[in-house]
Scaffold this active site. Structure first.
Site, PDB file in Angstrom:
ATOM      1  N   ARG A 288      12.592  31.201 -47.571  1.00 52.40           N
ATOM      2  CA  ARG A 288      13.876  31.747 -48.023  1.00 52.40           C
ATOM      3  C   ARG A 288      13.680  32.788 -49.125  1.00 52.40           C
ATOM      4  O   ARG A 288      14.369  33.799 -49.176  1.00 52.40           O
ATOM      5  CB  ARG A 288      14.791  30.626 -48.524  1.00 52.40           C
ATOM      6  CG  ARG A 288      15.430  29.804 -47.421  1.00 52.40           C
ATOM      7  CD  ARG A 288      16.634  29.012 -47.938  1.00 52.40           C
ATOM      8  NE  ARG A 288      17.152  28.124 -46.893  1.00 52.40           N
ATOM      9  CZ  ARG A 288      16.899  26.834 -46.820  1.00 52.40           C
ATOM     10  NH1 ARG A 288      16.136  26.264 -47.742  1.00 52.40           N
ATOM     11  NH2 ARG A 288      17.395  26.098 -45.847  1.00 52.40           N
ATOM     12  N   GLY A 289      12.757  32.526 -50.029  1.00 53.51           N
ATOM     13  CA  GLY A 289      12.511  33.464 -51.126  1.00 53.51           C
ATOM     14  C   GLY A 289      12.095  34.833 -50.621  1.00 53.51           C
ATOM     15  O   GLY A 289      12.566  35.867 -51.114  1.00 53.51           O
TER      16      GLY A 289
END
Length: 374
Positions: A288-289
Site C-alpha cells: 500500500r505504501g
C-alpha cells in the site's frame, strides 16, 4: 468551462483563509484530486481547525452532476458510479433526469450503528411484496463526496473496517436474510482524532492512504492572526467570503484542472523503483505504501500543472504516505516522519542537510495555489 464558486446558504469558512496546517491541507487536496489515494487520517491537538478545514474543502469544490431524485448521487454517464436502477434505466436506452448539487459532506456520528452507516433492508416488505425495500444509509449519502469521521480512534473497530472496505472497493453491500443489495460508495474518507485519546490498530491505520500530523500554532503573531480572521468572519461572513472569492475560485479551478490532467501524468520507472526501495528499507509491510506514494506524487504534479512527477514531488508526499506504516518500537523516541525522510535522502542520494527541508517542502499550498494565507 470555467469553474464557479457559489455562495452557500450557510456561510462556511473559506479554505484559502485557513492559516498554516499546510500538511493537512495538502493531504486533503491530493485526495480530492485522486480519491484512489485512500483517504486521510488527521491526528493532532484539539482546536486546531481539523473540522473547519474539511468542511471548507467540501464547500470549495464545484457542484457535481447527479441523476435527479437518486439517493446514491449516481453519475449520469459512468456505470461504475451508478446504482443498479439507474444502470438498468440507461441500458434500456432511457435518459434519466439530471440535477446539480454540492459535493456531499457527511459527518459520521460516534454513536452510529452499522444499519445507520450501511443502510437497512425491510425484510418483511421484501418477503411479502417481493421487492427489495432498501433504506439508504450514510455511505449512500456520501457517494462522490467526503465522509468525515471525527474521533475515529474512538469508533468501533468493526465500523472502521466497514468504512475502509467501502472506501477501497467503491461499493457498499448490505446482506440480510439471503437478500443482497449493493450501491456505489466512492468517497474520500477523512478521519481525525487526538492521539492522547488512543491510537487506531496498525491494521486499520495502514488502510488510510495518508497520515497528517498537526500541532497547535505556537507563534503568537500567527495565533493573533488566526483569532482576528475568525472574528472578522463571525462578524460579517458575507464580506469575508467576498474578500476571498478570487482566491477560492483560483484554487477550485486548479483542483478541477488537476483532476482532468491526472491520468496523463507520468512517473519515471527509476523513481518508482526508488519509492519501493524506501518502503523496503523502512520494512513497510505490504504494498500500500508504494502504491499510495506513486499516486500522491502524480496528484501533486497534476496540481502544479506538470505532466511528469519528480523526485521533489515524492519528497513532499512520502512522509504523509509512510509515517503511519512503520512498525512502532515503544522504546524508540525518534519521530517516524524523520525516519521516512532519512530513508528517502539515503535512497535518492541527497545530503544530510536536506533532511530539515520537510516542513518547507510540505508548505506547498501557497506556492501552488497562490491562495492560502500563512
Amino acid at each position: 468551462m470555467s469553474a464557479t464558486v457559489k455562495t452557500p446558504q450557510r456561510a462556511v469558512y473559506p479554505f484559502t483563509a485557513i492559516v498554516g496546517q499546510e500538511e493537512m491541507k495538502l493531504a486533503l487536496i491530493l485526495n480530492v484530486i485522486d480519491p484512489r489515494i485512500g483517504g486521510v487520517m488527521i491526528m493532532g491537538d484539539r482546536g486546531t481547525g481539523k473540522s473547519t478545514t474539511i468542511r471548507a474543502l467540501a464547500d470549495l469544490l464545484p457542484d457535481i452532476e447527479v441523476v435527479a431524485d437518486d439517493p446514491f448521487n449516481s453519475h449520469p454517464s459512468d456505470p461504475e458510479m451508478m446504482s443498479d436502477d439507474v444502470k438498468a434505466l440507461v441500458s434500456a436506452g432511457k435518459k434519466p433526469a439530471l440535477a446539480k448539487k454540492k459535493v456531499p459532506m457527511v459527518d459520521l456520528p460516534l454513536g452510529a450503528t452499522e444499519d445507520r452507516v450501511c443502510g437497512t433492508i425491510d425484510i418483511e416488505k421484501a418477503l411479502s411484496e417481493g421487492v427489495k425495500a432498501f433504506e439508504p444509509g450514510l455511505l449512500a449519502k456520501a457517494n462522490r463526496g467526503i465522509l468525515y469521521v471525527d474521533e475515529v480512534n474512538l469508533l468501533d473497530d468493526h465500523l472502521v473496517d466497514v468504512l475502509l472496505d467501502s472506501a477501497a472497493s467503491g461499493w457498499n453491500t448490505v446482506e440480510r436474510e439471503g437478500i443482497s443489495i449493493r450501491h456505489p460508495a466512492r468517497f474520500v474518507l477523512v478521519g481525525s482524532g487526538n492521539p492522547e485519546e488512543g491510537e487506531l490498530r496498525p491494521q486499520l491505520l495502514d488502510r488510510f492512504g495518508m497520515h497528517a500530523e498537526i500541532r497547535t500554532v505556537r507563534d503568537p503573531h500567527l495565533r493573533v492572526q488566526i483569532v482576528e480572521e475568525r472574528t472578522s468572519f463571525d462578524r460579517n461572513p458575507q464580506i469575508f467570503l467576498e474578500d476571498h472569492q478570487a482566491q477560492q475560485t483560483a484554487l477550485q479551478e486548479k483542483i478541477v484542472a488537476a483532476q482532468h490532467a491526472l491520468n496523463n501524468v507520468k512517473l519515471d520507472r527509476d523513481l518508482r523503483v526508488n519509492i519501493s526501495q524506501v518502503c523496503s528499507d523502512l520494512n513497510v509491510d505490504g504494498l500500500r505504501g508504494d502504491i499510495v506514494t506513486n499516486r500522491a506524487a502524480k496528484a501533486l504534479a497534476a496540481f502544479e500543472g506538470r505532466a511528469e512527477a519528480t523526485a521533489d514531488d515524492i519528497k513532499r508526499v512520502i512522509t504523509l504516505c509512510l509515517r503511519h506504516r512503520l512498525r512502532k518500537d515503544p522504546l524508540e523516541s525518534i519521530d517516524s516522519g524523520y525516519k521516512v525522510q532519512k530513508a528517502f535522502n539515503q535512497v535518492f542520494g541527497l545530503s544530510e542537510d536536506d533532511e530539515g527541508d520537510t516542513a518547507q517542502n510540505n508548505s506547498a499550498i501557497p506556492s501552488m495555489a497562490g491562495a492560502a494565507r500563512v
